[in-house]
Design a protein around this motif. Sequence first.
Motif, PDB file in Angstrom:
ATOM      1  N   VAL A  16      67.026  58.399  44.791  1.00 49.30           N
ATOM      2  CA  VAL A  16      67.672  57.095  44.997  1.00 49.30           C
ATOM      3  C   VAL A  16      68.353  56.641  43.703  1.00 49.30           C
ATOM      4  O   VAL A  16      69.489  56.163  43.716  1.00 49.30           O
ATOM      5  CB  VAL A  16      66.639  56.049  45.485  1.00 49.30           C
ATOM      6  CG1 VAL A  16      67.251  54.668  45.546  1.00 49.30           C
ATOM      7  CG2 VAL A  16      66.075  56.456  46.839  1.00 49.30           C
ATOM      8  N   VAL A  17      67.658  56.803  42.590  1.00 49.96           N
ATOM      9  CA  VAL A  17      68.240  56.437  41.294  1.00 49.96           C
ATOM     10  C   VAL A  17      69.469  57.301  41.027  1.00 49.96           C
ATOM     11  O   VAL A  17      70.492  56.815  40.534  1.00 49.96           O
ATOM     12  CB  VAL A  17      67.205  56.577  40.160  1.00 49.96           C
ATOM     13  CG1 VAL A  17      67.822  56.221  38.820  1.00 49.96           C
ATOM     14  CG2 VAL A  17      65.984  55.705  40.435  1.00 49.96           C
ATOM     15  N   ASN A  18      69.386  58.581  41.384  1.00 49.43           N
ATOM     16  CA  ASN A  18      70.516  59.484  41.197  1.00 49.43           C
ATOM     17  C   ASN A  18      71.720  59.023  42.015  1.00 49.43           C
ATOM     18  O   ASN A  18      72.860  59.072  41.542  1.00 49.43           O
ATOM     19  CB  ASN A  18      70.113  60.907  41.578  1.00 49.43           C
ATOM     20  CG  ASN A  18      71.101  61.934  41.097  1.00 49.43           C
ATOM     21  OD1 ASN A  18      71.738  61.774  40.068  1.00 49.43           O
ATOM     22  ND2 ASN A  18      71.244  62.997  41.854  1.00 49.43           N
ATOM     23  N   GLU A  19      71.481  58.550  43.242  1.00 52.34           N
ATOM     24  CA  GLU A  19      72.579  58.033  44.070  1.00 52.34           C
ATOM     25  C   GLU A  19      73.255  56.841  43.391  1.00 52.34           C
ATOM     26  O   GLU A  19      74.489  56.734  43.395  1.00 52.34           O
ATOM     27  CB  GLU A  19      72.050  57.608  45.437  1.00 52.34           C
ATOM     28  CG  GLU A  19      71.681  58.751  46.341  1.00 52.34           C
ATOM     29  CD  GLU A  19      71.074  58.286  47.653  1.00 52.34           C
ATOM     30  OE1 GLU A  19      71.296  57.114  48.038  1.00 52.34           O
ATOM     31  OE2 GLU A  19      70.375  59.077  48.287  1.00 52.34           O
ATOM     32  N   ASP A  20      72.456  55.945  42.817  1.00 55.69           N
ATOM     33  CA  ASP A  20      73.026  54.789  42.119  1.00 55.69           C
ATOM     34  C   ASP A  20      73.835  55.224  40.901  1.00 55.69           C
ATOM     35  O   ASP A  20      74.892  54.653  40.605  1.00 55.69           O
ATOM     36  CB  ASP A  20      71.923  53.822  41.682  1.00 55.69           C
ATOM     37  CG  ASP A  20      71.346  53.032  42.841  1.00 55.69           C
ATOM     38  OD1 ASP A  20      71.884  53.102  43.961  1.00 55.69           O
ATOM     39  OD2 ASP A  20      70.344  52.319  42.621  1.00 55.69           O
ATOM     40  N   THR A  21      73.345  56.234  40.203  1.00 55.20           N
ATOM     41  CA  THR A  21      74.062  56.749  39.032  1.00 55.20           C
ATOM     42  C   THR A  21      75.398  57.359  39.452  1.00 55.20           C
ATOM     43  O   THR A  21      76.436  57.095  38.827  1.00 55.20           O
ATOM     44  CB  THR A  21      73.202  57.792  38.298  1.00 55.20           C
ATOM     45  OG1 THR A  21      71.951  57.192  37.950  1.00 55.20           O
ATOM     46  CG2 THR A  21      73.890  58.291  37.044  1.00 55.20           C
ATOM     47  N   ARG A  22      75.379  58.142  40.513  1.00 54.09           N
ATOM     48  CA  ARG A  22      76.626  58.745  41.005  1.00 54.09           C
ATOM     49  C   ARG A  22      77.618  57.669  41.444  1.00 54.09           C
ATOM     50  O   ARG A  22      78.819  57.770  41.193  1.00 54.09           O
ATOM     51  CB  ARG A  22      76.338  59.693  42.159  1.00 54.09           C
ATOM     52  CG  ARG A  22      75.660  60.967  41.732  1.00 54.09           C
ATOM     53  CD  ARG A  22      75.301  61.816  42.949  1.00 54.09           C
ATOM     54  NE  ARG A  22      74.519  62.960  42.579  1.00 54.09           N
ATOM     55  CZ  ARG A  22      75.007  64.176  42.381  1.00 54.09           C
ATOM     56  NH1 ARG A  22      76.292  64.386  42.545  1.00 54.09           N
ATOM     57  NH2 ARG A  22      74.224  65.161  42.049  1.00 54.09           N
ATOM     58  N   ALA A  23      77.112  56.633  42.095  1.00 56.52           N
ATOM     59  CA  ALA A  23      77.983  55.543  42.546  1.00 56.52           C
ATOM     60  C   ALA A  23      78.600  54.815  41.347  1.00 56.52           C
ATOM     61  O   ALA A  23      79.782  54.438  41.385  1.00 56.52           O
ATOM     62  CB  ALA A  23      77.199  54.559  43.409  1.00 56.52           C
ATOM     63  N   LEU A  24      77.828  54.634  40.304  1.00 56.28           N
ATOM     64  CA  LEU A  24      78.351  53.985  39.101  1.00 56.28           C
ATOM     65  C   LEU A  24      79.504  54.795  38.524  1.00 56.28           C
ATOM     66  O   LEU A  24      80.567  54.252  38.213  1.00 56.28           O
ATOM     67  CB  LEU A  24      77.233  53.833  38.063  1.00 56.28           C
ATOM     68  CG  LEU A  24      77.632  53.223  36.723  1.00 56.28           C
ATOM     69  CD1 LEU A  24      78.025  51.762  36.892  1.00 56.28           C
ATOM     70  CD2 LEU A  24      76.499  53.361  35.720  1.00 56.28           C
ATOM     71  N   TRP A  25      79.319  56.106  38.407  1.00 60.44           N
ATOM     72  CA  TRP A  25      80.365  56.959  37.858  1.00 60.44           C
ATOM     73  C   TRP A  25      81.550  57.067  38.803  1.00 60.44           C
ATOM     74  O   TRP A  25      82.700  57.134  38.376  1.00 60.44           O
ATOM     75  CB  TRP A  25      79.818  58.340  37.519  1.00 60.44           C
ATOM     76  CG  TRP A  25      79.034  58.319  36.243  1.00 60.44           C
ATOM     77  CD1 TRP A  25      77.683  58.296  36.118  1.00 60.44           C
ATOM     78  CD2 TRP A  25      79.552  58.274  34.914  1.00 60.44           C
ATOM     79  NE1 TRP A  25      77.325  58.242  34.796  1.00 60.44           N
ATOM     80  CE2 TRP A  25      78.456  58.234  34.038  1.00 60.44           C
ATOM     81  CE3 TRP A  25      80.834  58.264  34.388  1.00 60.44           C
ATOM     82  CZ2 TRP A  25      78.608  58.183  32.653  1.00 60.44           C
ATOM     83  CZ3 TRP A  25      80.986  58.215  33.004  1.00 60.44           C
ATOM     84  CH2 TRP A  25      79.888  58.175  32.158  1.00 60.44           C
ATOM     85  N   ALA A  26      81.288  57.082  40.106  1.00 60.30           N
ATOM     86  CA  ALA A  26      82.369  57.158  41.081  1.00 60.30           C
ATOM     87  C   ALA A  26      83.247  55.911  41.034  1.00 60.30           C
ATOM     88  O   ALA A  26      84.437  55.969  41.336  1.00 60.30           O
ATOM     89  CB  ALA A  26      81.809  57.351  42.485  1.00 60.30           C
ATOM     90  N   GLY A  27      82.677  54.797  40.633  1.00 63.93           N
ATOM     91  CA  GLY A  27      83.413  53.546  40.535  1.00 63.93           C
ATOM     92  C   GLY A  27      84.519  53.579  39.497  1.00 63.93           C
ATOM     93  O   GLY A  27      85.375  52.698  39.459  1.00 63.93           O
ATOM     94  N   ARG A  28      84.542  54.606  38.692  1.00 70.08           N
ATOM     95  CA  ARG A  28      85.600  54.761  37.688  1.00 70.08           C
ATOM     96  C   ARG A  28      86.830  55.407  38.288  1.00 70.08           C
ATOM     97  O   ARG A  28      87.804  55.666  37.592  1.00 70.08           O
ATOM     98  CB  ARG A  28      85.127  55.618  36.512  1.00 70.08           C
ATOM     99  CG  ARG A  28      83.957  55.069  35.766  1.00 70.08           C
ATOM    100  CD  ARG A  28      83.442  56.050  34.697  1.00 70.08           C
ATOM    101  NE  ARG A  28      83.121  57.343  35.280  1.00 70.08           N
ATOM    102  CZ  ARG A  28      83.833  58.458  35.082  1.00 70.08           C
ATOM    103  NH1 ARG A  28      84.878  58.465  34.322  1.00 70.08           N
ATOM    104  NH2 ARG A  28      83.490  59.585  35.657  1.00 70.08           N
ATOM    105  N   GLY A  29      86.785  55.707  39.572  1.00 75.73           N
ATOM    106  CA  GLY A  29      87.930  56.334  40.213  1.00 75.73           C
ATOM    107  C   GLY A  29      87.911  57.848  40.123  1.00 75.73           C
ATOM    108  O   GLY A  29      88.892  58.499  40.447  1.00 75.73           O
ATOM    109  N   GLY A  30      86.805  58.407  39.665  1.00 76.18           N
ATOM    110  CA  GLY A  30      86.696  59.858  39.597  1.00 76.18           C
ATOM    111  C   GLY A  30      87.376  60.494  38.407  1.00 76.18           C
ATOM    112  O   GLY A  30      87.380  61.706  38.269  1.00 76.18           O
TER     113      GLY A  30
END
Length: 63
Positions: A16-30
């Motif tokens: 779950v924490v990993n999903e939040d981390t990925r979402a944070l990084w994805a928010g940069r537009g990739g």
Amino acid sequence: MPPNPQNPGAARPAAVVNEDTRALWAGRGGDPRVRLTAAQRVVYERLLIEWEAAVRADIVAAA
């Protein structure tokens, strides 16, 4: 998010924490060249600490 302050022993699973981390990084537009803002960096650092604790808890539980 960090564990519940009312119940410090309750940690979220590492996945779950990993999903939040990925979402944070994805928010940069990739774009890997786009850096996190100062506020995002604080969140990222907290997520790293939480993820590490969750992984350790998984290891202890498996032992």
